[in-house]
Design an enzyme around this catalytic site. Structure first.
Site, PDB file in Angstrom:
ATOM      1  N   HIS A  95      -2.764  -8.634  42.420  1.00  0.00           N
ATOM      2  CA  HIS A  95      -2.564 -10.049  42.783  1.00  0.00           C
ATOM      3  C   HIS A  95      -2.106 -10.894  41.593  1.00  0.00           C
ATOM      4  O   HIS A  95      -2.198 -12.113  41.627  1.00  0.00           O
ATOM      5  CB  HIS A  95      -3.852 -10.641  43.384  1.00  0.00           C
ATOM      6  CG  HIS A  95      -4.155 -10.143  44.773  1.00  0.00           C
ATOM      7  ND1 HIS A  95      -5.341 -10.381  45.415  1.00  0.00           N
ATOM      8  CD2 HIS A  95      -3.403  -9.422  45.653  1.00  0.00           C
ATOM      9  CE1 HIS A  95      -5.322  -9.825  46.618  1.00  0.00           C
ATOM     10  NE2 HIS A  95      -4.164  -9.228  46.783  1.00  0.00           N
TER      11      HIS A  95
ATOM     12  N   CYS B 191       8.271 -19.016  35.875  1.00  0.00           N
ATOM     13  CA  CYS B 191       9.199 -20.031  36.381  1.00  0.00           C
ATOM     14  C   CYS B 191       9.717 -19.536  37.731  1.00  0.00           C
ATOM     15  O   CYS B 191      10.237 -18.416  37.825  1.00  0.00           O
ATOM     16  CB  CYS B 191      10.357 -20.241  35.409  1.00  0.00           C
ATOM     17  SG  CYS B 191      11.627 -21.303  36.133  1.00  0.00           S
TER      18      CYS B 191
ATOM     19  N   ASP C 298      -8.267 -12.788  36.842  1.00  0.00           N
ATOM     20  CA  ASP C 298      -8.940 -13.415  35.700  1.00  0.00           C
ATOM     21  C   ASP C 298      -8.799 -12.659  34.389  1.00  0.00           C
ATOM     22  O   ASP C 298      -9.164 -13.169  33.323  1.00  0.00           O
ATOM     23  CB  ASP C 298     -10.429 -13.646  36.022  1.00  0.00           C
ATOM     24  CG  ASP C 298     -11.150 -12.368  36.487  1.00  0.00           C
ATOM     25  OD1 ASP C 298     -10.814 -11.281  35.998  1.00  0.00           O
ATOM     26  OD2 ASP C 298     -12.064 -12.487  37.336  1.00  0.00           O
TER      27      ASP C 298
ATOM     28  N   CYS D 129      14.887 -23.637  31.863  1.00  0.00           N
ATOM     29  CA  CYS D 129      15.807 -24.054  32.932  1.00  0.00           C
ATOM     30  C   CYS D 129      15.338 -25.285  33.696  1.00  0.00           C
ATOM     31  O   CYS D 129      16.043 -25.769  34.573  1.00  0.00           O
ATOM     32  CB  CYS D 129      16.053 -22.894  33.899  1.00  0.00           C
ATOM     33  SG  CYS D 129      14.680 -22.637  35.034  1.00  0.00           S
TER      34      CYS D 129
ATOM     35  N   CYS E 246      13.988 -19.276  37.176  1.00  0.00           N
ATOM     36  CA  CYS E 246      14.649 -18.253  36.327  1.00  0.00           C
ATOM     37  C   CYS E 246      13.744 -17.049  36.057  1.00  0.00           C
ATOM     38  O   CYS E 246      14.156 -16.110  35.393  1.00  0.00           O
ATOM     39  CB  CYS E 246      15.127 -18.866  35.023  1.00  0.00           C
ATOM     40  SG  CYS E 246      13.809 -19.235  33.859  1.00  0.00           S
TER      41      CYS E 246
ATOM     42  N   GLN F 205      -8.074  -6.958  42.552  1.00  0.00           N
ATOM     43  CA  GLN F 205      -7.476  -8.095  43.256  1.00  0.00           C
ATOM     44  C   GLN F 205      -7.672  -9.357  42.422  1.00  0.00           C
ATOM     45  O   GLN F 205      -7.173 -10.415  42.765  1.00  0.00           O
ATOM     46  CB  GLN F 205      -8.159  -8.290  44.609  1.00  0.00           C
ATOM     47  CG  GLN F 205      -8.028  -7.105  45.534  1.00  0.00           C
ATOM     48  CD  GLN F 205      -9.042  -7.176  46.667  1.00  0.00           C
ATOM     49  OE1 GLN F 205      -8.823  -7.831  47.671  1.00  0.00           O
ATOM     50  NE2 GLN F 205     -10.171  -6.502  46.507  1.00  0.00           N
ATOM     51  N   ASN F 206      -8.433  -9.241  41.340  1.00  0.00           N
ATOM     52  CA  ASN F 206      -8.746 -10.433  40.540  1.00  0.00           C
ATOM     53  C   ASN F 206      -7.604 -10.778  39.602  1.00  0.00           C
ATOM     54  O   ASN F 206      -6.852  -9.905  39.160  1.00  0.00           O
ATOM     55  CB  ASN F 206     -10.032 -10.206  39.734  1.00  0.00           C
ATOM     56  CG  ASN F 206     -11.221  -9.971  40.655  1.00  0.00           C
ATOM     57  OD1 ASN F 206     -11.143 -10.272  41.840  1.00  0.00           O
ATOM     58  ND2 ASN F 206     -12.297  -9.442  40.114  1.00  0.00           N
TER      59      ASN F 206
ATOM     60  N   ALA G 208     -23.460  -6.602  41.023  1.00  0.00           N
ATOM     61  CA  ALA G 208     -22.728  -5.564  40.286  1.00  0.00           C
ATOM     62  C   ALA G 208     -23.140  -5.529  38.812  1.00  0.00           C
ATOM     63  O   ALA G 208     -23.155  -4.463  38.200  1.00  0.00           O
ATOM     64  CB  ALA G 208     -21.225  -5.819  40.405  1.00  0.00           C
TER      65      ALA G 208
END
Ligand code: OAD
Length: 245
Positions: free
Chosen positions: A114, A122, A99, A149, A125, A96-97, A230
């Site tokens: 994510h 953009c 980074d 654009c 476009c 879900q990171n 962790a």
């Protein structure tokens, strides 16, 4: 049985990671006492509605937290997952990171559900740019615009109210279905649809291991719960697997 034994015995282990795996790289998590969402209201700075209504406010927020991302480095937890993959003990990481730290640690099969803050898109476009190459534009323009654009640019990450990228989500579900062991690391699982992924793995018969520094609301779904950072726990598991081999 130890987690190292479980990994060794599993046919296919998949990891699901959240902000907690990057906490020891100095990136804040979202929830909890010191989380980002205790300082900012996500609905007013990180939703697609707020971006559409006031992109200037969004970009002020994005610039404020952006430098932390740019300076962050992978920590021992990211490196341990990369090592597990290299040892053929981990099939893929669903994260879900945004980074990119897992790839920088050496993980090859990373499914980013994510998006990734290392890219800019953009909104008109759909041209994509590397954030690094756009740093001047991003710091000089209040609301950076597309050089092709002129449309408003946005980090290529999923904001609240936006759908998840279909290809990545489908692949994540496929990985959950094929896993017989799921290693969930540093996620509160409070945001859907990511929060439903362990249930998908569970229904397909996977055992679930959660590595998290705190108790979470989904602990009852886990076969094993290891509480702690962790960055300490994952390297220990990797060491134990090396001994078993
Ligand atoms: P959260 O901030 O909700 O949860 C982070 C989890 O990591 C918590 O359960 C912490 O206890 C745990 N944690 C903190 N430090 C840790 C450490 N050193 N080692 C292990 N665990 C640790 O973050 P996520 O679950 O990733 O979405 O949040 C999910 C989504 O909500 C994010 O992707 C983002 C956010 O709003 C969007 O922006 C769409």
């Amino acid at each position: 049985m130890s987690i190292a034994d479980e990994i060794k015995r599993a046919r296919r282990t998949v990891a699901l990671t959240g902000a907690g795996i990057s906490a020891e790289s100095g990136l804040g998590t979202f929830r909890g006492k010191d989380g980002l969402w205790s300082k900012y209201d996500p609905a007013s700075v990180a939703s697609i509605e707020s971006f559409a209504q006031d992109p200037r406010k969004f970009w002020n927020f994005a610039r404020e937290i952006g430098w932390i991302f740019i300076n962050a480095k992978p920590n021992p937890a990211h490196i341990a997952l990369a090592e597990l993959e290299a040892m053929r003990q981990l099939d893929a990481v669903v994260t879900q990171n945004v980074d990119g730290l897992q790839q920088r640690a050496g993980s090859r099969r990373v499914i980013e559900i994510h998006g990734n803050a290392g890219r800019i898109i953009c909104t008109r476009c759909l041209a994509k740019y590397s954030t690094e190459k756009m740093v001047d534009r991003l710091s000089q323009q209040d609301v950076p615009t597309c050089e092709r654009c002129g449309g408003p640019l946005k980090p290529d990450v999923v904001l609240f109210g936006e759908p998840l990228p279909k290809k990545e989500l489908d692949l994540a579900v496929k990985k959950m279905r094929s896993a017989d062991l799921l290693l969930a690391v540093g996620t509160s699982l409070e945001v859907y649809p990511a929060a439903s992924l362990p249930e998908v793995a569970r229904k397909s018969g996977a055992k679930i291991v959660s590595i998290d520094s705190k108790r979470t609301s989904w602990d009852n779904l886990c076969d094993y719960k290891i509480s702690g950072p962790a960055g300490e726990i994952l390297p220990r598991i990797v060491q134990a697997i090396k001994i078993i081999f």
